[in-house]
Design a protein around this motif. Structure first.
Motif, mmCIF file in Angstrom:
data_model
loop_
_atom_site.group_PDB
_atom_site.id
_atom_site.type_symbol
_atom_site.label_atom_id
_atom_site.label_comp_id
_atom_site.label_asym_id
_atom_site.label_seq_id
_atom_site.Cartn_x
_atom_site.Cartn_y
_atom_site.Cartn_z
ATOM 1 N N VAL A 184 0.857 -1.177 0.000
ATOM 2 C CA VAL A 184 0.000 0.000 0.000
ATOM 3 C C VAL A 184 0.898 1.234 0.000
ATOM 4 O O VAL A 184 1.764 1.387 0.862
ATOM 5 N N THR A 185 0.710 2.109 -0.989
ATOM 6 C CA THR A 185 1.520 3.316 -1.098
ATOM 7 C C THR A 185 1.028 4.375 -0.111
ATOM 8 O O THR A 185 -0.027 4.223 0.510
ATOM 9 N N ALA A 186 1.788 5.453 0.002
ATOM 10 C CA ALA A 186 1.431 6.534 0.920
ATOM 11 C C ALA A 186 0.074 7.147 0.576
ATOM 12 O O ALA A 186 -0.629 7.630 1.464
ATOM 13 N N ASP A 187 -0.303 7.134 -0.704
ATOM 14 C CA ASP A 187 -1.609 7.680 -1.101
ATOM 15 C C ASP A 187 -2.675 6.586 -1.174
ATOM 16 O O ASP A 187 -3.672 6.725 -1.858
ATOM 17 N N ASN A 188 -2.456 5.494 -0.452
ATOM 18 C CA ASN A 188 -3.428 4.414 -0.276
ATOM 19 C C ASN A 188 -3.744 3.673 -1.572
ATOM 20 O O ASN A 188 -4.862 3.235 -1.787
ATOM 21 N N TYR A 189 -2.756 3.527 -2.423
ATOM 22 C CA TYR A 189 -2.903 2.784 -3.663
ATOM 23 C C TYR A 189 -2.402 1.366 -3.431
ATOM 24 O O TYR A 189 -1.343 1.168 -2.867
ATOM 25 N N HIS A 190 -3.138 0.365 -3.864
ATOM 26 C CA HIS A 190 -2.810 -1.035 -3.592
ATOM 27 C C HIS A 190 -2.108 -1.666 -4.785
ATOM 28 O O HIS A 190 -2.671 -1.737 -5.882
ATOM 29 N N LEU A 191 -0.881 -2.120 -4.562
ATOM 30 C CA LEU A 191 -0.063 -2.752 -5.595
ATOM 31 C C LEU A 191 0.187 -4.208 -5.216
ATOM 32 O O LEU A 191 0.312 -4.535 -4.041
ATOM 33 N N LEU A 192 0.300 -5.048 -6.202
ATOM 34 C CA LEU A 192 0.566 -6.460 -5.953
ATOM 35 C C LEU A 192 1.952 -6.816 -6.461
ATOM 36 O O LEU A 192 2.305 -6.509 -7.599
#
Length: 116
Positions: A22-30
């Motif tokens: 989860v990135t600082a701007d709340n983006y979810h990466l796999l």
């Protein structure tokens, strides 16, 4: 569809694990980690066993996804590296089929690719 979803592909020789970031701007990466099973690692020659603790991270081409490293089957660079004993980590950019979710107050479409 995902190359990693086909049940017979990795069962005997390969292990696959998913890791959600989860990135600082709340983006979810796999991220997907691919390696040899323990039984397959024991079969490798000593020269290749030196690669067991060596990690390689690969990020796909523009518009692709992590499984593109395996599209050519056993001749692909993903399988080549794993079969040499490397610990392979595959990243995914924002917006592809594995990393297309953003949650919270900044999840509006106009902020989707705003990486600030």
């Amino acid at each position: 569809d995902s190359l990693f979803d086909y049940p017979g592909l990795f069962r005997d020789h390969y292990s696959v694990a998913s890791h959600h970031l989860v990135t600082a701007d709340n983006y979810h990466l796999l991220m997907i980690r691919v390696g040899l099973t323990e039984s397959q690692r024991r079969l490798l020659p000593k020269k290749q066993q030196k690669n067991f603790n060596k990690k390689i991270e690969i990020l796909h081409e523009f518009g692709g996804s992590a499984d593109s490293a395996f599209y050519n089957g056993e001749r692909s660079y993903g399988f080549f590296l794993v079969n040499q004993g490397y610990d392979l980590w595959l990243g995914n950019n924002r917006g592809n089929k594995y990393s297309n979710a953003q949650y919270g107050e900044n999840s509006k479409i106009d902020n989707f690719y705003d990486y600030r």
